[in-house]
Design a protein around this motif. Structure first.
Motif, PDB file in Angstrom:
ATOM      1  N   ARG A 235       0.833  -1.210   0.000  1.00 47.72           N
ATOM      2  CA  ARG A 235       0.000   0.000   0.000  1.00 47.72           C
ATOM      3  C   ARG A 235       0.863   1.253   0.000  1.00 47.72           C
ATOM      4  NH1 ARG A 235      -3.440  -1.226   5.136  1.00 47.72           N
ATOM      5  NH2 ARG A 235      -4.061   0.964   4.896  1.00 47.72           N
ATOM      6  N   MET A 236       1.954   1.224   0.735  1.00 45.57           N
ATOM      7  CA  MET A 236       2.841   2.385   0.784  1.00 45.57           C
ATOM      8  C   MET A 236       3.462   2.666  -0.586  1.00 45.57           C
ATOM      9  SD  MET A 236       6.439   2.828   2.803  1.00 45.57           S
ATOM     10  CE  MET A 236       7.247   1.846   1.521  1.00 45.57           C
ATOM     11  N   LEU A 237       3.858   1.604  -1.289  1.00 47.21           N
ATOM     12  CA  LEU A 237       4.509   1.782  -2.590  1.00 47.21           C
ATOM     13  C   LEU A 237       3.542   2.282  -3.659  1.00 47.21           C
ATOM     14  CD1 LEU A 237       6.846  -1.359  -2.696  1.00 47.21           C
ATOM     15  CD2 LEU A 237       7.455   1.015  -2.178  1.00 47.21           C
ATOM     16  N   ALA A 238       2.254   2.170  -3.384  1.00 48.79           N
ATOM     17  CA  ALA A 238       1.254   2.681  -4.325  1.00 48.79           C
ATOM     18  C   ALA A 238       1.021   4.188  -4.160  1.00 48.79           C
ATOM     19  CB  ALA A 238      -0.068   1.933  -4.139  1.00 48.79           C
ATOM     20  N   MET A 239       1.614   4.784  -3.129  1.00 52.71           N
ATOM     21  CA  MET A 239       1.451   6.222  -2.898  1.00 52.71           C
ATOM     22  C   MET A 239       2.188   7.020  -3.963  1.00 52.71           C
ATOM     23  SD  MET A 239       1.976   6.136   1.265  1.00 52.71           S
ATOM     24  CE  MET A 239       1.996   7.924   1.429  1.00 52.71           C
ATOM     25  N   GLY A 260       8.615  -7.244   1.372  1.00 54.18           N
ATOM     26  CA  GLY A 260       7.845  -6.515   0.371  1.00 54.18           C
ATOM     27  C   GLY A 260       8.696  -5.561  -0.444  1.00 54.18           C
ATOM     28  N   LEU A 261       9.650  -4.929   0.219  1.00 56.97           N
ATOM     29  CA  LEU A 261      10.551  -4.016  -0.499  1.00 56.97           C
ATOM     30  C   LEU A 261      11.391  -4.778  -1.514  1.00 56.97           C
ATOM     31  CD1 LEU A 261      11.683  -1.831   2.527  1.00 56.97           C
ATOM     32  CD2 LEU A 261      10.404  -1.001   0.539  1.00 56.97           C
ATOM     33  N   ARG A 262      11.916  -5.928  -1.106  1.00 57.45           N
ATOM     34  CA  ARG A 262      12.747  -6.717  -2.026  1.00 57.45           C
ATOM     35  C   ARG A 262      11.942  -7.205  -3.221  1.00 57.45           C
ATOM     36  NH1 ARG A 262      15.043  -9.111   2.796  1.00 57.45           N
ATOM     37  NH2 ARG A 262      17.115  -8.250   3.184  1.00 57.45           N
ATOM     38  N   SER A 263      10.662  -7.527  -2.977  1.00 51.15           N
ATOM     39  CA  SER A 263       9.809  -7.962  -4.092  1.00 51.15           C
ATOM     40  C   SER A 263       9.663  -6.856  -5.125  1.00 51.15           C
ATOM     41  CB  SER A 263       8.428  -8.368  -3.573  1.00 51.15           C
ATOM     42  OG  SER A 263       8.523  -9.527  -2.764  1.00 51.15           O
ATOM     43  N   ALA A 264       9.775  -5.609  -4.665  1.00 54.42           N
ATOM     44  CA  ALA A 264       9.680  -4.453  -5.571  1.00 54.42           C
ATOM     45  C   ALA A 264      11.058  -3.973  -6.023  1.00 54.42           C
ATOM     46  CB  ALA A 264       8.941  -3.313  -4.874  1.00 54.42           C
ATOM     47  N   ARG A 265      12.080  -4.809  -5.764  1.00 52.68           N
ATOM     48  CA  ARG A 265      13.470  -4.500  -6.136  1.00 52.68           C
ATOM     49  C   ARG A 265      13.989  -3.244  -5.438  1.00 52.68           C
ATOM     50  NH1 ARG A 265      14.969  -7.955 -10.060  1.00 52.68           N
ATOM     51  NH2 ARG A 265      13.334  -8.912 -11.357  1.00 52.68           N
ATOM     52  N   ILE A 266      13.561  -3.077  -4.194  1.00 56.91           N
ATOM     53  CA  ILE A 266      14.052  -1.987  -3.344  1.00 56.91           C
ATOM     54  C   ILE A 266      14.775  -2.636  -2.175  1.00 56.91           C
ATOM     55  CG2 ILE A 266      13.379  -0.052  -1.857  1.00 56.91           C
ATOM     56  CD1 ILE A 266      10.851   0.217  -3.609  1.00 56.91           C
ATOM     57  N   GLY A 269      17.741  -0.917   3.854  1.00 57.26           N
ATOM     58  CA  GLY A 269      19.046  -0.560   4.392  1.00 57.26           C
ATOM     59  C   GLY A 269      19.942   0.120   3.376  1.00 57.26           C
ATOM     60  N   VAL A 270      19.535   0.064   2.115  1.00 55.33           N
ATOM     61  CA  VAL A 270      20.293   0.730   1.049  1.00 55.33           C
ATOM     62  C   VAL A 270      19.403   1.768   0.357  1.00 55.33           C
ATOM     63  CG1 VAL A 270      21.571   0.445  -1.112  1.00 55.33           C
ATOM     64  CG2 VAL A 270      21.737  -1.299   0.679  1.00 55.33           C
ATOM     65  N   ASP A 271      18.279   1.294  -0.191  1.00 56.39           N
ATOM     66  CA  ASP A 271      17.356   2.182  -0.903  1.00 56.39           C
ATOM     67  C   ASP A 271      16.241   2.717   0.007  1.00 56.39           C
ATOM     68  OD1 ASP A 271      18.720   1.467  -3.319  1.00 56.39           O
ATOM     69  OD2 ASP A 271      17.569  -0.398  -3.318  1.00 56.39           O
ATOM     70  N   PHE A 272      16.070   2.099   1.151  1.00 56.88           N
ATOM     71  CA  PHE A 272      14.941   2.444   2.022  1.00 56.88           C
ATOM     72  C   PHE A 272      15.309   2.104   3.462  1.00 56.88           C
ATOM     73  CE2 PHE A 272      10.848   1.988   4.060  1.00 56.88           C
ATOM     74  CZ  PHE A 272      10.015   2.889   3.404  1.00 56.88           C
TER      75      PHE A 272
END
Length: 345
Positions: A235-239, A260-266, A269-272
């Protein structure tokens, strides 16, 4: 020929209910609906069952049984909490009856009633979601010592051991702000619990203190589990204006958020930046190692058990409220060097 004594089991069988439900009726609990209460009452009168309160009280006074009722043993935090309680209870020579309610207040009422039947000396309770003071009033009025742990029940005058969630959340968000984050989300947790409210207020207070956006859209509630963390991140990534970091309701949500972040290739600790809450055992060995607010669940469990045993031994006691200090443990998931930052808030 002498007729056999009528038991609670006989009443339960005749009324078509559980033994625990009969006990709830005998105790005048509000958990039993009127229809069931009337049916059980009719069977009690028909069979001539007599509830021997004196014998029950005598059993209780000599009891070496401590009840431990936890709302979610599948969560590592509560499992560690239970380990801490067990350490103290066993060393004091008591036997523990433990039950998991799975956040079900009805189930909670039934297991507490069952423990009372066995004459427990006292109870440590991590209340199920939605528990009210009225739910526990018959137990408290009976004089059995009760200690709440991890969660409070508004309006209930019993002892409690909780953590300083507000200070912990403020420290975590301040750290993310120091790292340069300006749009920060709060992920996970049921928004109708006191713990959620306390941590969320700390989150918002830190943002307001820094003059940053603290709008409702940044607070995304979900189940306080790993799956809940995945759902919250989606839900956050849809913002439209995505946050760059998040404080999670607990470590389980944080682990799910990283998934969930890794599933979105984020890459967390590095990108978020990700910060959890609780510091369960797995936090240190996770990849990346989880930055989290440590509340020392085993220590909380030990303190709750020590407080209960003190009240059992004292007989007459006043309710005590203990608020455990917390600390921010900085590891890798927020993108900062590993260190431990003691709370000053």
């Amino acid at each position: 020929m002498k007729q056999p004594k009528v038991t609670v089991v006989d009443v339960a069988r005749a009324a078509g209910v559980s033994k625990s439900t009969v006990s709830l009726v005998l105790q005048g609990s509000s958990l039993v609906n009127e229809t069931t209460r009337a049916r059980v009452g009719a069977v009690i009168r028909e069979l001539g069952y007599v509830y021997n309160r004196g014998a029950a009280n005598l059993r209780q006074s000599k009891s070496k049984i401590v009840g431990i009722v936890v709302n979610d043993l599948t969560n590592s935090f509560f499992a560690e909490l239970a380990v801490g309680m067990d350490m103290v209870v066993q060393s004091a020579g008591y036997i523990q009856f433990m039950a998991n309610t799975s956040e079900n207040a009805d189930r909670q009422g039934e297991v507490i009633a069952s423990m009372r039947e066995h004459g427990m000396a006292g109870l440590i309770l991590s209340p199920a979601r939605g528990t009210t003071a009225a739910d526990l009033k018959p137990l408290v009025d009976s004089g059995i010592p009760v200690v709440l742990v991890a969660r409070n029940v508004p309006g209930l005058k019993v002892s409690s051991v909780v953590s300083d969630g507000h200070a912990g959340a403020m420290s975590a968000v301040r750290h993310l702000i120091e790292l340069g984050h300006r749009r920060i989300a709060f992920l996970g947790g049921f928004n109708d619990t006191a713990v959620f409210d306390e941590r969320m207020r700390g989150f918002r207070d830190a943002l307001v203190e820094a003059g940053l956006d603290a709008s409702d859209e940044l607070v995304i509630s979900s189940a306080p589990s790993r799956a809940g963390g995945v759902a919250a991140v989606e839900r956050m990534l849809a913002m439209r204006d995505r946050p760059t970091a998040a404080l999670c309701f607990n470590d389980a949500v944080a682990f799910g958020a990283c998934d969930g972040l890794r599933s979105a290739r984020i890459e967390p600790g590095v990108d978020f930046g990700v910060i959890g809450f609780d510091d369960v055992i797995e936090a240190k060995t996770a990849v990346p190692a989880l930055t989290t607010v440590s509340v020392d669940p085993q220590g909380m469990g030990r303190r709750a058990a020590q407080l209960l045993l003190k009240q059992i031994n004292a007989g007459d006691f006043d309710a005590e409220a203990m608020v455990a200090a917390v600390r921010l443990v900085v590891r890798e998931s927020c993108g900062a060097p590993q260190r431990v930052k003691e709370l000053t808030a």
